[in-house]
Design a protein around this motif. Sequence first.
Motif, mmCIF file in Angstrom:
data_model
loop_
_atom_site.group_PDB
_atom_site.id
_atom_site.type_symbol
_atom_site.label_atom_id
_atom_site.label_comp_id
_atom_site.label_asym_id
_atom_site.label_seq_id
_atom_site.Cartn_x
_atom_site.Cartn_y
_atom_site.Cartn_z
ATOM 1 N N PHE A 1 79.825 -49.405 65.441
ATOM 2 C CA PHE A 1 79.515 -48.886 66.821
ATOM 3 C C PHE A 1 77.843 -49.348 66.994
ATOM 4 O O PHE A 1 77.094 -49.014 66.231
ATOM 5 N N ASP A 2 77.847 -50.260 67.993
ATOM 6 C CA ASP A 2 76.478 -50.690 68.504
ATOM 7 C C ASP A 2 76.142 -49.894 69.989
ATOM 8 O O ASP A 2 76.447 -50.407 70.908
ATOM 9 N N GLY A 3 75.035 -48.924 69.539
ATOM 10 C CA GLY A 3 74.600 -48.152 70.508
ATOM 11 C C GLY A 3 73.446 -49.104 71.490
ATOM 12 O O GLY A 3 72.863 -49.969 70.804
ATOM 13 N N HIS A 4 73.399 -48.550 72.671
ATOM 14 C CA HIS A 4 72.295 -49.232 73.549
ATOM 15 C C HIS A 4 71.740 -48.029 74.721
ATOM 16 O O HIS A 4 72.544 -47.201 74.928
ATOM 17 N N GLY A 5 70.785 -48.288 75.249
ATOM 18 C CA GLY A 5 70.157 -47.294 75.935
ATOM 19 C C GLY A 5 69.273 -46.277 75.262
ATOM 20 O O GLY A 5 69.417 -46.252 74.097
ATOM 21 N N PRO A 6 68.544 -45.326 76.126
ATOM 22 C CA PRO A 6 67.627 -44.443 75.363
ATOM 23 C C PRO A 6 68.284 -43.542 74.407
ATOM 24 O O PRO A 6 67.678 -43.022 73.365
ATOM 25 N N TRP A 7 69.669 -43.168 74.553
ATOM 26 C CA TRP A 7 70.409 -42.256 73.746
ATOM 27 C C TRP A 7 71.559 -43.003 72.919
ATOM 28 O O TRP A 7 72.503 -42.142 72.369
ATOM 29 N N GLY A 8 71.306 -44.337 72.955
ATOM 30 C CA GLY A 8 72.333 -45.089 72.154
ATOM 31 C C GLY A 8 72.739 -44.723 70.955
ATOM 32 O O GLY A 8 73.945 -44.922 70.507
ATOM 33 N N HIS A 9 71.892 -44.439 69.975
ATOM 34 C CA HIS A 9 72.037 -44.086 68.524
ATOM 35 C C HIS A 9 72.999 -42.692 68.361
ATOM 36 O O HIS A 9 73.546 -42.672 67.665
ATOM 37 N N PHE A 10 72.490 -41.889 69.528
ATOM 38 C CA PHE A 10 73.294 -40.598 69.232
ATOM 39 C C PHE A 10 74.578 -40.795 69.804
ATOM 40 O O PHE A 10 75.768 -40.293 69.472
ATOM 41 N N VAL A 11 74.651 -41.602 70.931
ATOM 42 C CA VAL A 11 76.314 -42.063 71.374
ATOM 43 C C VAL A 11 76.973 -42.598 70.286
ATOM 44 O O VAL A 11 78.136 -42.327 70.183
ATOM 45 N N ALA A 12 76.538 -43.823 69.512
ATOM 46 C CA ALA A 12 77.313 -44.572 68.714
ATOM 47 C C ALA A 12 77.552 -43.554 67.417
ATOM 48 O O ALA A 12 78.964 -43.508 66.933
ATOM 49 N N LYS A 13 76.733 -42.471 66.908
ATOM 50 C CA LYS A 13 77.178 -41.881 65.899
ATOM 51 C C LYS A 13 78.214 -40.884 66.477
ATOM 52 O O LYS A 13 79.142 -40.410 65.575
ATOM 53 N N LYS A 14 78.075 -40.289 67.573
ATOM 54 C CA LYS A 14 79.289 -39.339 68.184
ATOM 55 C C LYS A 14 80.432 -39.963 68.473
ATOM 56 O O LYS A 14 81.655 -39.547 67.962
ATOM 57 N N VAL A 15 80.411 -41.142 68.716
ATOM 58 C CA VAL A 15 82.135 -41.910 68.822
ATOM 59 C C VAL A 15 82.598 -42.091 67.615
ATOM 60 O O VAL A 15 83.684 -42.200 67.043
#
Length: 327
Positions: free
Chosen positions: A96-110
């Motif tokens: 899961f490759d996050g992007h944007g200011p909250w991308g690391h949180f989004v990737a972990k949540k998914v």
Amino acid sequence: MVETMRQFSSMFNGLARSIRGKNSGNGDGKEAAEAMAKDAKKNDLILRSSGSVNVDGSNNLASVFSKRGRKGVNQDCAIVWEEFGCQADMLFCGIFDGHGPWGHFVAKKVRESMPSSLLCNWQETLAQASLDPEIDLESDKKHQRFHIWKHSYLRTCAAVDHELEQHRKIDSFYSGTTALTIVRQGDLIYVANIGDSRAVLATTSDDGNLVPVQLTVDFKPNLPQEAERIVQCKGRVFCLHDEPGVHRVWLPDEESPGLAMSRAFGDYCIKDYGLISVPEVTQRHITCRDQFVVLATDGLCSAGMGCCIQSGSSSNSIFDTGQAESS
């Protein structure tokens, strides 16, 4: 478990037994799905940390490695889950490759939400198919398995994206993540791809050399079918002058957000303008020629996570997932 794999029509009963009698054989697929999802959530702490769910005494080999690039926080994360769905011959891998200011949180949540949601939807779909008199699971096992997994993935991705949008602590309006996952079930692999991460199979040619076979499509905005959908939704696709060849998705009346992919979880600022979170789901039969699969994000500093799986039939299959942060 071997017998349940040989006789696909009896798989649901085997799954029901595997969750320790929580489904008493009354044919209630929803109860089985809920019980399986509850069992899956017991692994939440593991999913939030190492990204691997290992089985004691397993012959599988798994190693995890991730490297941060020069952008700052590493927004990539991954998972390897052995005996996925309580099935001895099943494995779930994902990056899961996050992007944007909250991308690391989004990737972990998914990463946390997707496996248990997929199990739940797979159980429900499998139960419905087993009880539907118009569906003959024995007539074409390969086709029916694929249909069940594809339907499960479509439902899962829609649910995960909706859950993410409603999340009170994660702002994914201008942030998102790709999701590239593989389920191995016996001698079949099912690949589900959202975004521009890539799966490549290394297989052996007739002369004994390894040759690459790309299993996924990089969902870039300039692909004809992707661009057509975006334009029909009033979004725009173009490159900046200082980034020739890098096509991005833009809002109708402003140069934002400039997303370099056409499919992703999150990024709700542009979901009404052509960005979708619908996965492309494909399947492939594993043969003795197939050696390993590489799952990789589009970063420049290579890193990796690997899982080597003994197939239990005639070959070794290695699933190797790579993560990278752009420099």
